[in-house]
Design a protein around this motif. Structure first.
Motif, PDB file in Angstrom:
ATOM      1  N   PRO A  20       0.824  -1.210   0.000  1.00  0.00           N
ATOM      2  CA  PRO A  20       0.000   0.000   0.000  1.00  0.00           C
ATOM      3  C   PRO A  20       0.859   1.260   0.000  1.00  0.00           C
ATOM      4  O   PRO A  20       1.941   1.291   0.582  1.00  0.00           O
ATOM      5  N   TRP A  21       0.354   2.305  -0.625  1.00  0.00           N
ATOM      6  CA  TRP A  21       1.058   3.582  -0.665  1.00  0.00           C
ATOM      7  C   TRP A  21       1.007   4.303   0.673  1.00  0.00           C
ATOM      8  O   TRP A  21       1.827   5.182   0.936  1.00  0.00           O
ATOM      9  N   ASP A  49      -7.202  -0.611  -0.855  1.00  0.00           N
ATOM     10  CA  ASP A  49      -8.053  -0.325  -2.007  1.00  0.00           C
ATOM     11  C   ASP A  49      -7.685   1.004  -2.660  1.00  0.00           C
ATOM     12  O   ASP A  49      -7.649   1.113  -3.886  1.00  0.00           O
ATOM     13  N   ALA A  50      -7.413   2.020  -1.848  1.00  0.00           N
ATOM     14  CA  ALA A  50      -7.025   3.327  -2.395  1.00  0.00           C
ATOM     15  C   ALA A  50      -5.703   3.219  -3.151  1.00  0.00           C
ATOM     16  O   ALA A  50      -5.541   3.798  -4.235  1.00  0.00           O
ATOM     17  N   SER A  51      -4.771   2.484  -2.592  1.00  0.00           N
ATOM     18  CA  SER A  51      -3.465   2.330  -3.233  1.00  0.00           C
ATOM     19  C   SER A  51      -3.581   1.575  -4.550  1.00  0.00           C
ATOM     20  O   SER A  51      -2.971   1.951  -5.556  1.00  0.00           O
ATOM     21  N   TYR A  55      -2.766   3.142  -8.123  1.00  0.00           N
ATOM     22  CA  TYR A  55      -1.733   2.460  -8.916  1.00  0.00           C
ATOM     23  C   TYR A  55      -2.224   2.236 -10.342  1.00  0.00           C
ATOM     24  O   TYR A  55      -1.518   2.500 -11.315  1.00  0.00           O
ATOM     25  N   ILE A  56      -3.465   1.791 -10.475  1.00  0.00           N
ATOM     26  CA  ILE A  56      -4.030   1.542 -11.805  1.00  0.00           C
ATOM     27  C   ILE A  56      -4.267   2.848 -12.552  1.00  0.00           C
ATOM     28  O   ILE A  56      -3.878   2.997 -13.719  1.00  0.00           O
ATOM     29  N   LEU A  57      -4.884   3.832 -11.887  1.00  0.00           N
ATOM     30  CA  LEU A  57      -5.223   5.083 -12.554  1.00  0.00           C
ATOM     31  C   LEU A  57      -3.995   5.923 -12.893  1.00  0.00           C
ATOM     32  O   LEU A  57      -4.057   6.775 -13.777  1.00  0.00           O
ATOM     33  N   LEU A 152       3.363  13.389  -3.642  1.00  0.00           N
ATOM     34  CA  LEU A 152       2.022  13.789  -4.042  1.00  0.00           C
ATOM     35  C   LEU A 152       1.096  12.584  -4.136  1.00  0.00           C
ATOM     36  O   LEU A 152      -0.088  12.668  -3.803  1.00  0.00           O
ATOM     37  N   GLY A 153       1.634  11.444  -4.566  1.00  0.00           N
ATOM     38  CA  GLY A 153       0.841  10.229  -4.645  1.00  0.00           C
ATOM     39  C   GLY A 153       0.492   9.684  -3.274  1.00  0.00           C
ATOM     40  O   GLY A 153      -0.624   9.189  -3.053  1.00  0.00           O
ATOM     41  N   VAL A 154       1.428   9.761  -2.331  1.00  0.00           N
ATOM     42  CA  VAL A 154       1.156   9.309  -0.964  1.00  0.00           C
ATOM     43  C   VAL A 154       0.056  10.162  -0.345  1.00  0.00           C
ATOM     44  O   VAL A 154      -0.861   9.653   0.322  1.00  0.00           O
ATOM     45  N   SER A 155       0.129  11.481  -0.571  1.00  0.00           N
ATOM     46  CA  SER A 155      -0.906  12.381  -0.063  1.00  0.00           C
ATOM     47  C   SER A 155      -2.265  12.063  -0.673  1.00  0.00           C
ATOM     48  O   SER A 155      -3.295  12.044   0.019  1.00  0.00           O
ATOM     49  N   ALA A 156      -2.281  11.799  -1.976  1.00  0.00           N
ATOM     50  CA  ALA A 156      -3.531  11.458  -2.649  1.00  0.00           C
ATOM     51  C   ALA A 156      -4.094  10.140  -2.121  1.00  0.00           C
ATOM     52  O   ALA A 156      -5.306  10.006  -1.919  1.00  0.00           O
ATOM     53  N   ALA A 157      -3.226   9.169  -1.875  1.00  0.00           N
ATOM     54  CA  ALA A 157      -3.671   7.877  -1.348  1.00  0.00           C
ATOM     55  C   ALA A 157      -4.249   8.038   0.052  1.00  0.00           C
ATOM     56  O   ALA A 157      -5.243   7.385   0.412  1.00  0.00           O
TER      57      ALA A 157
END
Length: 238
Positions: A20-21, A49-51, A55-57, A152-157
Motif C-alpha cells: 500500500p502507498w 483499495d485506495a493504493s 496504482y491503476i489510474l 504527491l501520490g502518498v498524499s492522494a492515497a
C-alpha cells in the motif's frame, strides 16, 4: 557491477501492486478524521483499495518495491542480455542455472533490466517450466524491482483512503461522488454523478486525488508504456 544478495521483500499482488502507498496510522492521523470513529480493519482495507486504485489510474507506474522470481524462457540462448521485464531492477538477489547458484561475478545488470552473463558461458536456450528451479534443465532469477510513489501520490492515497473508509462507516460523510442523479429536495435540484463514470474517465471525483492522476498520467494510460515483439524473451513469474 557486483550485485550482493538482499533480504526478500513483498511480492506483487495479481494487480501488480507490492505494498500500500499509505498505512492506516497515517490516515487515522488526518485532521479530517478527528471526529470519525472507524475500525482498524476498515482503515487497513481502505488503504489497500485506495493504493490499488491509484496504482491503476496512474498507469501502474508505482507498484512499490517488489521481490519477484522469474523463469526466463529465451528459446535460443545467447551471449547477449536477457530482458527480465521487471524494470526498474534495483538488485539481483540470486541467479540459478540447473539448480546451482551463480556467483555475483558471473553476470551483470545493464540498464536496470538486462541480465548479461560474464563468465564466458551463454544463458540456457530453454528450460523445463514444470520442474522446480532447483532441478537440472531449469534456471531462474530473483530480483528486487519497482518504484515508490512520489509524495504527491502518498498524499492522494491518504485522502482517498480516508474517503473510502468514511464511505464504509455508517453515519460518516464522504466526499466521494454518489450514485444518485437528478435529486430534488425542497425545490432545489441536484445532479450527482455515478462513481463508475469518474473511474471510466480515469478520475475519482476527489479534486486532490484527481490532480495527482492528471499530473502523472495525463493521457490516462492503464499500464506503463511497453514494446512487445515476438523476438523478445518470454518469462514466467513464480
Amino acid at each position: 557491477m557486483v550485485l550482493m544478495p538482499v533480504p526478500a521483500g513483498p511480492t506483487p499482488t495479481p494487480s501488480g501492486l507490492c505494498s500500500p502507498w499509505v498505512d492506516a496510522a497515517t490516515v487515522a492521523a488526518r485532521p479530517d478524521m478527528a471526529d470519525v470513529t472507524i475500525t482498524p480493519e476498515t482503515l487497513a482495507a481502505a488503504c489497500v483499495d485506495a493504493s490499488a486504485l491509484l496504482y491503476i489510474l496512474s498507469g501502474r507506474q508505482y507498484p512499490g518495491i517488489c521481490t519477484s522470481t522469474v523463469r526466463p524462457h529465451n528459446g535460443s540462448g545467447g551471449w547477449g542480455g536477457i530482458d527480465l521485464q521487471l524494470y526498474p531492477i534495483h538488485t539481483v538477489i540470486e541467479v540459478k542455472v540447473d539448480g546451482e547458484t551463480l556467483g555475483a561475478g558471473d553476470y551483470r545488470l545493464d540498464d536496470r533490466r538486462w541480465l548479461v552473463r560474464t563468465d564466458g558461458l551463454i544463458w540456457p536456450s530453454d528450460q523445463w517450466l514444470h520442474l522446480a528451479d532447483t532441478e537440472a534443465g531449469t534456471w531462474s532469477v530473483a530480483a528486487v524491482h519497482g518504484a515508490e510513489p512520489p509524495a504527491l501520490g502518498v498524499s492522494a492515497a491518504s485522502r482517498l483512503a480516508a474517503e473510502l473508509a468514511k464511505e464504509r462507516t455508517p453515519g460518516a460523510t464522504t466526499a466521494l461522488p454518489r450514485r444518485l442523479t437528478n435529486i430534488t429536495r425542497q425545490g432545489v435540484s441536484m445532479t450527482l454523478v455515478d462513481p463508475a463514470t469518474y473511474l471510466d474517465q480515469g478520475r475519482t471525483g476527489v479534486p486532490e486525488v484527481d490532480r495527482f492522476i492528471a499530473a502523472v498520467n495525463p493521457s490516462r494510460q492503464r499500464a506503463r508504456p511497453a514494446v512487445f515483439s515476438p523476438d523478445l524473451p518470454r518469462r514466467r513469474r513464480v
